[in-house]
Design a protein around this motif. Sequence first.
Motif, PDB file in Angstrom:
ATOM      1  N   ALA A 656     -30.792  60.017  30.129  1.00 57.35           N
ATOM      2  CA  ALA A 656     -32.075  60.076  30.810  1.00 57.35           C
ATOM      3  C   ALA A 656     -32.406  58.726  31.426  1.00 57.35           C
ATOM      4  N   PRO A 657     -32.783  58.678  32.692  1.00 58.70           N
ATOM      5  CA  PRO A 657     -33.206  57.403  33.296  1.00 58.70           C
ATOM      6  C   PRO A 657     -34.513  56.930  32.682  1.00 58.70           C
ATOM      7  N   PRO A 658     -34.685  55.640  32.526  1.00 59.64           N
ATOM      8  CA  PRO A 658     -35.977  55.129  32.025  1.00 59.64           C
ATOM      9  C   PRO A 658     -37.107  55.486  32.978  1.00 59.64           C
ATOM     10  N   HIS A 659     -38.246  55.784  32.430  1.00 55.69           N
ATOM     11  CA  HIS A 659     -39.391  56.155  33.260  1.00 55.69           C
ATOM     12  C   HIS A 659     -39.894  54.984  34.102  1.00 55.69           C
ATOM     13  N   LEU A 660     -39.538  53.765  33.702  1.00 50.71           N
ATOM     14  CA  LEU A 660     -39.941  52.610  34.505  1.00 50.71           C
ATOM     15  C   LEU A 660     -39.321  52.646  35.894  1.00 50.71           C
ATOM     16  N   LEU A 661     -38.135  53.195  36.017  1.00 51.58           N
ATOM     17  CA  LEU A 661     -37.501  53.288  37.326  1.00 51.58           C
ATOM     18  C   LEU A 661     -38.296  54.195  38.257  1.00 51.58           C
ATOM     19  N   PHE A 662     -38.762  55.305  37.743  1.00 52.14           N
ATOM     20  CA  PHE A 662     -39.554  56.209  38.574  1.00 52.14           C
ATOM     21  C   PHE A 662     -40.923  55.605  38.900  1.00 52.14           C
ATOM     22  N   ASP A 663     -41.463  54.806  37.986  1.00 50.97           N
ATOM     23  CA  ASP A 663     -42.712  54.114  38.303  1.00 50.97           C
ATOM     24  C   ASP A 663     -42.529  53.163  39.476  1.00 50.97           C
ATOM     25  N   GLU A 664     -41.405  52.446  39.499  1.00 49.41           N
ATOM     26  CA  GLU A 664     -41.135  51.527  40.602  1.00 49.41           C
ATOM     27  C   GLU A 664     -40.974  52.277  41.923  1.00 49.41           C
ATOM     28  N   ILE A 665     -40.303  53.412  41.871  1.00 47.58           N
ATOM     29  CA  ILE A 665     -40.130  54.202  43.090  1.00 47.58           C
ATOM     30  C   ILE A 665     -41.478  54.678  43.616  1.00 47.58           C
ATOM     31  N   GLU A 666     -42.341  55.105  42.728  1.00 46.38           N
ATOM     32  CA  GLU A 666     -43.652  55.583  43.163  1.00 46.38           C
ATOM     33  C   GLU A 666     -44.514  54.452  43.701  1.00 46.38           C
ATOM     34  N   SER A 813     -14.700  80.591  27.351  1.00 42.10           N
ATOM     35  CA  SER A 813     -13.932  80.268  26.147  1.00 42.10           C
ATOM     36  C   SER A 813     -14.503  80.897  24.895  1.00 42.10           C
ATOM     37  N   ALA A 814     -15.704  81.447  24.946  1.00 39.82           N
ATOM     38  CA  ALA A 814     -16.307  82.054  23.772  1.00 39.82           C
ATOM     39  C   ALA A 814     -15.797  83.465  23.579  1.00 39.82           C
ATOM     40  N   ALA A 815     -16.004  83.991  22.392  1.00 44.00           N
ATOM     41  CA  ALA A 815     -15.576  85.351  22.079  1.00 44.00           C
ATOM     42  C   ALA A 815     -16.413  86.355  22.864  1.00 44.00           C
ATOM     43  N   PRO A 816     -15.848  87.465  23.232  1.00 46.28           N
ATOM     44  CA  PRO A 816     -16.611  88.460  23.999  1.00 46.28           C
ATOM     45  C   PRO A 816     -17.796  88.980  23.207  1.00 46.28           C
ATOM     46  N   GLY A 817     -18.904  89.130  23.883  1.00 44.37           N
ATOM     47  CA  GLY A 817     -20.098  89.658  23.251  1.00 44.37           C
ATOM     48  C   GLY A 817     -20.989  88.613  22.592  1.00 44.37           C
ATOM     49  N   THR A 818     -20.547  87.360  22.521  1.00 44.07           N
ATOM     50  CA  THR A 818     -21.359  86.311  21.908  1.00 44.07           C
ATOM     51  C   THR A 818     -22.211  85.615  22.967  1.00 44.07           C
ATOM     52  N   LYS A 819     -23.440  85.305  22.595  1.00 39.78           N
ATOM     53  CA  LYS A 819     -24.354  84.608  23.485  1.00 39.78           C
ATOM     54  C   LYS A 819     -24.443  83.142  23.059  1.00 39.78           C
ATOM     55  N   ILE A 820     -24.086  82.273  23.960  1.00 38.28           N
ATOM     56  CA  ILE A 820     -24.083  80.845  23.680  1.00 38.28           C
ATOM     57  C   ILE A 820     -25.054  80.169  24.643  1.00 38.28           C
ATOM     58  N   ARG A 821     -25.921  79.392  24.096  1.00 26.28           N
ATOM     59  CA  ARG A 821     -26.890  78.658  24.913  1.00 26.28           C
ATOM     60  C   ARG A 821     -26.309  77.280  25.227  1.00 26.28           C
ATOM     61  N   VAL A 822     -26.149  77.002  26.490  1.00 27.00           N
ATOM     62  CA  VAL A 822     -25.612  75.722  26.937  1.00 27.00           C
ATOM     63  C   VAL A 822     -26.779  74.833  27.344  1.00 27.00           C
ATOM     64  N   PRO A 823     -27.081  73.793  26.592  1.00 26.53           N
ATOM     65  CA  PRO A 823     -28.239  72.948  26.936  1.00 26.53           C
ATOM     66  C   PRO A 823     -27.932  72.041  28.122  1.00 26.53           C
ATOM     67  N   LYS A 824     -28.980  71.691  28.840  1.00 29.32           N
ATOM     68  CA  LYS A 824     -28.855  70.734  29.932  1.00 29.32           C
ATOM     69  C   LYS A 824     -28.910  69.316  29.365  1.00 29.32           C
ATOM     70  N   ASN A 825     -28.212  68.416  30.013  1.00 24.37           N
ATOM     71  CA  ASN A 825     -28.211  67.043  29.521  1.00 24.37           C
ATOM     72  C   ASN A 825     -29.539  66.352  29.836  1.00 24.37           C
ATOM     73  N   ASP A 826     -29.713  65.195  29.259  1.00 20.07           N
ATOM     74  CA  ASP A 826     -30.978  64.475  29.403  1.00 20.07           C
ATOM     75  C   ASP A 826     -31.233  64.029  30.840  1.00 20.07           C
ATOM     76  N   PHE A 827     -30.180  63.682  31.560  1.00 25.06           N
ATOM     77  CA  PHE A 827     -30.363  63.249  32.945  1.00 25.06           C
ATOM     78  C   PHE A 827     -30.894  64.390  33.803  1.00 25.06           C
ATOM     79  N   TYR A 828     -30.331  65.572  33.628  1.00 25.23           N
ATOM     80  CA  TYR A 828     -30.752  66.745  34.390  1.00 25.23           C
ATOM     81  C   TYR A 828     -32.243  67.007  34.161  1.00 25.23           C
ATOM     82  N   LYS A 829     -32.661  67.082  32.917  1.00 30.20           N
ATOM     83  CA  LYS A 829     -34.040  67.439  32.618  1.00 30.20           C
ATOM     84  C   LYS A 829     -35.020  66.356  33.071  1.00 30.20           C
ATOM     85  N   THR A 830     -34.661  65.098  32.865  1.00 28.34           N
ATOM     86  CA  THR A 830     -35.576  64.021  33.244  1.00 28.34           C
ATOM     87  C   THR A 830     -35.713  63.912  34.753  1.00 28.34           C
TER      88      THR A 830
END
Length: 883
Positions: A656-666, A813-830
């Motif tokens: 995740a990028p530091p929030h200070l960087l976005f403050d500078e951009i703004e 790669s998972a077994a058929p019929g299984t539901k796997i939740r793939v989380p987003k990384n911190d950079f994506y969400k931030t």
Amino acid sequence: MDRLCDEVVQLIINELDDPTHLSLASKRFYTFTQDPYVRAWYFISRYGKIQALYWALGRGRLMNGKVINTLLSSGAHLSRYFVQCAMHHYYRTAQVPFIKTPWVRSMDLAVFTHFQAVSVQHFGNIPLGKGDDDGSLVDAVIKESRFPVEQRQIKWETVKEVLEKYKFIPFCHKDAMMANYPLVLAIEPRLLPYARANGFTMDHKYRNFVFRKMFEKPAISFEGRADEIVRNVKELSRLDHRMFLSRTVAAEICMEAKTNDQAYNALKRLDKEGFLRFELANVVETLIKTFANTRSVMSPSTFNVLKELFHDFPSNDPLVRHVLLLQVFVCETAASPMLPTIITMNSEPPAAWRAFVDKCQQRVESIGLPPIERRDLLDVLRSKFAPERFQGILMYGRLILGMSTKAMDELIREAAYTCLEVGCKGKMLRKIIELFPPVEDSLRRRVMEVYRLSVEDLPPWEDEDACVLYEAPLCQDFLIPRATMIERIQELTSTRAVASASESNEVQEQEESVAMQVDTQGATRSERAIESASDDDDDDDDDDLGHIGQDSLSTMIRKDESAPTRRSRRFYEFAMYTDGQGKLQYPADHQLVGKWIRTHYGVRSGVTAVFMLHSVINGNPVIIQPYLGYGETWNQENRVPITLKHFKLLARLGRAPPHLLFDEIEYGAEFYFSEEDYLAPDELNGTVIKHPKPKKRTSRIKIKMVPEYSVKSEASPTPTVAEDFAETSLSAVSSSSSRRPRRSAASTINYVVPDSDDEAIADDGDEVMHEVKVIAKKRKVESNLQKWIKHLTVLLKDEQRKYKERKKFVHASAAPGTKIRVPKNDFYKTLAAALTRLRKADKEKRQQLYGTDIPDEDYSSGDEDEYQERTSRPSKRRKVEAA
């Protein structure tokens, strides 16, 4: 319920905290609960045989002679100590301060008289004088343990009679003897069989507490103290295999090798006889190594202890040698504050430096270390705790090792290179450059040649483990390394997962880990959890020999004795911590290397840009904040520029990028792709250049209110006023010191010349402002904020593509019929959340420029040089109506 048999009803009653309501439910239940056997087994099954009488006498309305007889015949434990406490409490003496409830006073006098009569039949005459009870006798054993054997008044036979004949044992968890009883067994391990016969079980989590009291330094030293310690340790370990001396207590004893020599000698005897479960030499070696990363190595008091331990257990480990050399040079430098601060390598050294070198050489010889070499001096200079006045180390190399001036320059240059990667060595770098100015240029070239990073230098984004553990070499967190922090997070996550999985068994685990296990047959859940331990009572803990720390034995004994038995509900812990024992992993008076780099090389330097890059990767806010001028008035000249390269590197690692960087951009930070956009080629190559002082920027538009105001016609090919206004409007809005007024305020400005009656001039001024706004709307200049939004949006789309690829691969790669939740990384969400914030800020600024009636246009997407206005697409319904 009426069809249940009596056995089932008995089990139901045993599970109720108060069976009164059930007894009133029917006549059968009322008659059933009046039976003395039912009442007696209710207390035995819920509270165990040791505490059954204690809880039964507290329910005086349920007690009668038959219930008391049934309790005793059913196996409830009765000791003379319990009878003495009950009589003192009933007759309101001050001998039982730990019981705050009415307890036995809730019983009728006739019932309590029957209880006394039964007790006299068991034990005969019961002493009731002050200090004559069995608890006071056992406490006296602990107090007299610090005196020589011949001065102790209470003999072993007397204590044996109290345990064997009068069945002494603490009868409840509130009793203070619950914590003191293991100490009595530590002092006299021969009493352990009699304590077990009474139902007592030594809990292994009190192991270190017991052995610390065995090795405690007595008030008066006597000759047979070491023999007594060895005998008690052997006897206790023989009677209970779970009670053994751990490495933790052994290291604490070693820390008192000079002050508690008898305990230290007893420990060495146990090691020599092979009675310990570990090698004492390994414990000493590990103990000395711990001083390499704590500021306690700078304390002169630890020198004698480490010297004694090294004499008894010599080691060839290089880290042990490094710690001892730090003790030699650091402590001797601290003890010599009057040494000259400036030296020259070519001239004859002063007498003070010769005396300093002679003292250091004497210390090295007294320890018994092999001769010191050049690499030893370099290791000392590299240490976080190397003194700022390091000239003595250099003088030692000159006088003892015979190093030349060239060799000294190479040594100090290598030390400076190493200090770049140690975050708290800013003062030493400053001192090196003051004494050796050519090192400054060497540091600049070193940083630009070795530490410049690109996206290709980082691990591939597919290797998630490598990206998580990656740490840039500069601007690291010297308090908690990233690898250690990741391990702690993983341990915490796994612990929470196990806790949630075993939530149904939580009560059972607490019952098995009571602080003082006293006959665990059916104890109540609330009482069992009073002293619940964090570790389970299993056989795997026997193999845990304990960690090794720098605390002394006396310090840990004081901590054990001063710790409260329970945590108060209204206890507030204040954040007042003083490092009195020197356990912190950085020197007390230090300066961050990153802050010194910014001050020394300036904000528009290649060295500072590299350090900024490393601090962003490592997520070190202590360095990022001063680099961005955090807390100062926003000014582009005081800030290290941020670039798109920072975000690309973070995207590669998924952080995740530091929030200070976005403050500078703004706030209006200029857009750069990388440091190459604002640095000269000579600066990027590490060459010394002199930057001219920046000139003050003046406003390009100056509207003066004069009687005659000339305005160019609309057909003019170069409308200078309109173009200048459009080019400078965005930069004016981005400045926090001089903001452009809103459209409502701007529309009310009157440009009438004072003291003039010519209304045509006012009309001409309105036409000019209207023309300026029209031309500004037609020509929209791309601001820095819009550039950042455009390129960060492209970066976010790339992250979306990588996420889809990773999600597709995981599902395939998972077994058929299984539901796997793939989380987003911190950079994506931030970044996704920050872009929403930046777009909102951009829209507000455009509304300030062009008014609130402008269409909702997105200038942050499209080609790099062209911005197309997006209009809303007409709906199908409108098309049909138009047709």
